[in-house]
Design a protein around this motif. Structure first.
Motif, short mmCIF file in Angstrom:
data_model
loop_
_atom_site.label_atom_id
_atom_site.label_comp_id
_atom_site.label_asym_id
_atom_site.label_seq_id
_atom_site.Cartn_x
_atom_site.Cartn_y
_atom_site.Cartn_z
N ALA A 468 0.84 -1.20 0.00
CA ALA A 468 0.00 0.00 0.00
C ALA A 468 0.88 1.25 0.00
N ALA A 469 1.95 1.22 0.81
CA ALA A 469 2.85 2.38 0.87
C ALA A 469 3.59 2.54 -0.45
N LEU A 470 4.04 1.42 -1.00
CA LEU A 470 4.81 1.43 -2.25
C LEU A 470 4.01 2.03 -3.39
N ARG A 471 2.72 1.75 -3.40
CA ARG A 471 1.88 2.18 -4.52
C ARG A 471 0.93 3.33 -4.16
N GLY A 472 1.06 3.84 -2.95
CA GLY A 472 0.20 4.95 -2.54
C GLY A 472 -1.27 4.58 -2.46
N LEU A 473 -1.55 3.34 -2.04
CA LEU A 473 -2.94 2.89 -1.94
C LEU A 473 -3.50 3.30 -0.59
N GLU A 474 -4.68 3.90 -0.61
CA GLU A 474 -5.30 4.35 0.64
C GLU A 474 -6.31 3.34 1.12
N ARG A 475 -6.26 3.07 2.44
CA ARG A 475 -7.23 2.18 3.06
C ARG A 475 -8.64 2.68 2.76
N GLY A 476 -9.47 1.82 2.18
CA GLY A 476 -10.84 2.20 1.85
C GLY A 476 -10.96 2.94 0.52
N GLY A 477 -9.82 3.34 -0.06
CA GLY A 477 -9.86 4.02 -1.35
C GLY A 477 -9.98 3.02 -2.50
N THR A 549 0.75 -12.79 -12.88
CA THR A 549 1.48 -11.56 -12.58
C THR A 549 0.61 -10.36 -12.91
N CYS A 550 0.77 -9.29 -12.11
CA CYS A 550 -0.10 -8.13 -12.25
C CYS A 550 0.63 -6.87 -11.82
N ASP A 551 -0.01 -5.75 -12.04
CA ASP A 551 0.42 -4.49 -11.44
C ASP A 551 -0.79 -3.92 -10.71
N ILE A 552 -0.52 -3.04 -9.74
CA ILE A 552 -1.61 -2.38 -9.03
C ILE A 552 -1.24 -0.91 -8.88
N VAL A 553 -2.20 -0.05 -9.17
CA VAL A 553 -1.97 1.39 -9.04
C VAL A 553 -3.16 2.00 -8.31
N ALA A 554 -2.95 3.16 -7.70
CA ALA A 554 -4.01 3.81 -6.95
C ALA A 554 -5.04 4.41 -7.89
N GLY A 555 -6.27 4.48 -7.39
CA GLY A 555 -7.32 5.15 -8.14
C GLY A 555 -8.20 4.19 -8.91
#
Lengths: 599, 286
Positions: A468-477, A549-555
């Motif tokens: 979450a920190a690495l990708r800037g993912l927000e809890r509940g976002g 394999t995947c990627d994950i980004v915020a938003g």
């Protein structure tokens, strides 16, 4: 099922299915009795017991192959009974595209599932890939009755058949699958009654005389079970598969179920709990075959027939009576002495020695080394998944060479077995799918229920705090997960449970996805299976949806026509970063990283 | 099972005047939420408005007017505690996932009932506490009085709602819906005296198995609510499950409050009398 080219006659097919030793030595009796159950008096020795009526395999007819054929316009019509491939099958996007190529589709389900609405509100409609006006598929949605609305049996993985009785009549137009199949067959037979075409004999010769009951003319499920159990030449119910003959004198719809209706009594409806300390409940339901609760249970005794452990004794040889006995039905020839040595040229059951407990194996023994029967034997081995960010630490061969890949433009994969397979900068994480208690498989039985939907309304993705920190993912976002197949969005659940793995000398993050969501129902969400390729194991064609394999980004993911370009741009090769960088291989942030994009 | 329980799992016909309750053994709760669903189905409880909490698998949040059972999910510790190692589960011993199904405590001294001005809340013949919706005027005193935050007013009808321990089922000799639905018997229903004994025995077992922080909640009849009719076996302190560690029925303090108020009034009166007396006796000194 017979293969057209290889098994022209019943004799060929029996030879193909017969083992020299053990209970597969009686394949002729099982097959002849099956044909007698289906075609009754029409099945005689003179006509090979109507063997010619059986459909033939002409190639791979598995569900995934059929879906790809459908996509290529080779399949006209399709019947879906309680299955929701638009959500529940690997590469579910491909399945939605494939369903749109059919002429007609029959969906029988409890609700208006995604496989019945893809043409109206599916993700491809939103993305502009498909237009409703451009889809020629005629969809027939037929409401199905739930298990509480019909009689029938459940068979568990422990082989236990348990009967259930209808509690209420199905509402409105809902009908059981049995009702649908019986009346469909009845109507087809009525329409063909005057036909003299040879090809129609398979339908017209069927025993299709099940009694119906009640205001809906519901066929008797018990009558079907009795037919499966089978009977002898005088119509008396069989008490087990030992009675089956290959001379047409017995009928049996499924040899391992012979005995489930012994004495004309529905044995699966018994509800007597287990008595005594053994834990065996022989009078609760009925287990195939022969009501045996543990298969191959002769192996619970040493070669000499005495229990390996007195405390845990289960089935043993009773020398006084000259029989196997115990807490369970002995899964063995009941009077065969432990030291019995078969005659040199014995075949079938007679070839089983007193020390051959594995009755359905060709040599009566348990196998670790399996030289026959497996597409990828003979020994267990470790392979990496089809898509994996690491190489195989044990062998040069990275993934199972016998896996089936179904190459197709709509079914792309990561770099496969080539160089760099373990180092794909575009998709640096591993995603896995699983179920949660609140929903049932593809959601047809849960996302349409208020009580269950409110417990887990939204599709979510589980990530470790470090990721979450690495990708800037927000809890509940929101987060967008992307593979070479597609991109989906999900709410972010940050949890220590999604522990990173230490493999190949680096810290590998996992992206956890429940796969229950689809675009319909009370709790809609993106389908996790959109992200996975159709790659199946070579033996039983089970999809590989536990790792990709995947990627994950915020938003949130791009909407509408912006989705496919986003997926395609993500699939372009990336430059590698200098080593030593903590974020090596992490693509640059995307424009939509901190919020929704597109319309 | 005692003779106080009938064949359907509810109170036997002769079991009048016996206090019944719940024992929720969180050590065997698997977090399936069958209790929440069964409760809502039987009692016709409306949907609750929450969507996605991002708090483990708990999307119910708290007990309230529209959630009479609530399964708490508590994630404790870390899976990456510097122990290194390889593969899944490395360091997992430092992590645990606790689940516990919360419910109205059916207190021995129920604050909700004591503050209710209309008599809508009453103690049943089974020793449970029930709201009568047709008597409730929606004043909300019970909501602020409950030390557990259980009872709540429902937006749609203004009335106060909470768990009835399936009073209607109990009168029909059936056990509450949640207890019947619980697949592991984490939720047990029975005569409270028996449950108290069973809970103590189970605690000893769990502690002996290494759960040193395990404890009973609601078992102490000298606590601020006189003990509860719904007992819990917790694997950690109550705060971990967001339960108040020292719940007190506010009205318990009434006598002392009145006594203090009386003392204060007396002191004031004495002061006033003294000041008056002083006034007549010879002026104030400033």
């Amino acid at each position: 099922m017979p293969v057209a080219a290889s098994h022209p006659t019943l004799s060929d097919y029996i030879t193909y299915g017969t083992a020299g030793k053990g209970f597969w030595g009686n394949t002729g009796a099982y097959l002849t009795s099956l044909l007698k159950a289906w075609w009754g008096d029409a099945a005689t020795a003179d006509n090979d017991y109507c063997y010619g009526h059986l459909p033939r395999l002409t190639g791979d007819h598995s569900a995934y192959r059929t879906a790809l054929d459908m996509l290529d316009g080779k399949v006209e019509g399709y019947l879906l009974f309680g299955e929701n491939p638009a959500v529940g099958s690997a590469n579910s996007r491909l399945h939605r595209l494939a369903l749109a190529q059919l002429d007609w589709l029959v969906v029988r389900d409890l609700g208006e599932i995604e496989s019945a609405t893809f043409w109206r509100d599916g993700p491809e409609i939103e993305a502009g890939e498909l237009r409703t006006e451009g889809i020629a598929t005629e969809v027939f949605l037929l409401p199905a009755a739930a298990h509480t609305e019909k009689d029938g049996s459940f068979t568990n993985t422990e082989r236990l058949l348990q009967w259930h009785t209808k509690a209420v009549e199905p509402a409105g137009d809902c009908r059981s699958d049995l009702w649908f199949c019986f009346h469909l067959g009845r109507i087809l037979r009525e329409k063909l009654a005057m036909s003299s075409e040879r090809r129609d004999r398979s339908l017209l010769d069927l025993t299709w005389d099940y009694p119906t009951e009640g205001p809906l003319a519901e066929p008797s499920a018990a009558a079907v079970l009795a037919e499966i159990n089978g009977c002898d030449a005088d119509g008396r119910p069989l008490d087990g598969y030992g009675r089956l003959a290959d001379d047409g004198s017995t009928s049996c719809g499924c040899w391992i179920y012979a005995g489930c209706y012994a004495d004309g009594v529905n044995q699966t409806a018994r509800r007597r709990p287990g008595q005594g300390p053994s834990g065996v409940a022989p009078d609760w339901g009925w287990a195939w075959p022969d009501n045996r609760r543990i298969l191959y249970n002769r192996a619970s005794a040493a070669p000499d027939g005495t229990p390996w452990s007195q405390r845990k004794r289960y089935v043993w040889w009773d020398g006084a009576s000259g029989r196997w006995t115990g807490h369970d039905r002995p899964d063995f020839v009941v009077d065969r002495e432990p030291d019995h040595v078969p005659a040199p040229h014995a075949r079938g059951v007679a070839a089983l020695g007193g020390c051959d407990p594995f009755l359905l194996q060709a040599d009566g023994k348990g196998w670790l080394y399996a030289p026959d029967g497996l597409a990828d034997g003979p020994l267990p081995a470790h392979y990496e998944p089809h898509e994996s960010p690491v190489g195989n630490p044990l062998y040069r061969q990275r993934a199972n060479p016998a896996r089936r890949r179904f190459p197709h433009a709509a079914n792309p994969s990561g770099p496969g077995d080539g160089p760099g397979a373990g180092d794909d900068r575009r998709y640096p994480f591993v995603t896995t799918t699983y179920r949660i208690a609140e929903h049932h498989t593809a959601g047809g039985m849960s996302r349409f229920q208020r009580r269950l939907s409110e417990l887990a309304r939204e599709m979510f993705v589980e990530v470790h705090p470090e990721l979450a920190a690495l990708r800037g993912l927000e809890r509940g976002g929101w987060a967008t997960i992307v593979t070479s197949r597609s991109a989906i969005e999900a709410r972010v659940l940050v949890t220590e449970r999604m522990a990173p793995l230490e493999v190949g000398g680096r810290r590998l993050h996992q992206v956890g996805l429940p796969y229950h969501w689809g675009h319909g129902g009370l709790a809609p969400g993106d389908a996790a299976n959109d992200l996975f390729p159709i790659v199946v194991d070579p033996n039983v064609t089970i999809q590989e949806v536990k790792a990709a394999t995947c990627d994950i980004v915020a938003g949130r993911r791009p909407r509408g026509a912006a989705l496919r370009p986003f997926v395609e741009s993500h699939a372009r090769p990336r430059d590698t970063s200098p080593s030593g960088d903590e974020n090596a291989g992490v693509p640059a942030p995307f424009p939509h990283q901190n919020g929704a994009v597109g319309g | 099972m005692s003779g106080l329980i009938g064949p359907e799992g509810g109170p036997a016909p002769g079991a009048t005047g016996v206090r019944f309750g719940f024992f929720t053994d969180s050590s065997i709760c698997i977090g399936c939420k069958a209790c929440e669903v069964a409760c809502k189905e039987w009692n016709g409880v409306p949907d609750h408005p929450l969507d996605f909490t991002a708090n483990s698998y708990d999307n119910t949040g708290t007990l309230g007017a529209n959630a009479w059972r609530h399964v708490a999910f508590v994630e404790q510790g870390t899976t990456t505690s510097g122990r290194g190692g390889n593969g899944p589960g490395a360091g997992a011993a430092d992590f645990r996932w606790l689940m516990s199904s919360d419910v109205c405590k059916h207190c021995s001294s129920p604050a909700c009932l004591e503050v209710c001005p209309t008599g809508a809340l009453f103690t049943t013949e089974f020793g449970t506490v029930v709201v009568q919706d047709d008597v409730c005027n929606g004043c909300g005193y019970c909501v602020t009085a409950c030390p557990f935050g259980v009872i709540e007013r429902r937006e749609s009808d203004g009335g106060a709602w909470k768990c009835t321990m399936c009073y209607d089922r109990m009168r029909g000799a059936r056990e509450p819906a949640c207890a019947q639905a619980c697949p592991t018997d984490s939720i047990q229903f029975g005569p409270l005296d028996e449950l108290r004994v069973r809970a103590s025995a189970r605690l000893a077992e769990v502690v002996a198995a290494g759960e040193e922080r395990a404890q009973l909640y609601g078992h102490d009849q000298t606590d601020g609510v006189g003990g509860t009719g719904a007992l819990f076996l917790l694997l950690d302190d109550p705060e971990v499950y967001r339960l108040p560690p020292d719940p007190v029925t506010p009205t318990r303090r009434l006598a002392r409050m009145w006594a203090m108020a009386g003392a204060a009034a007396g002191a004031l009166a004495a002061l006033l009398a003294g000041s008056l007396a002083g006034g007549t006796g010879g002026g104030r000194h400033r």
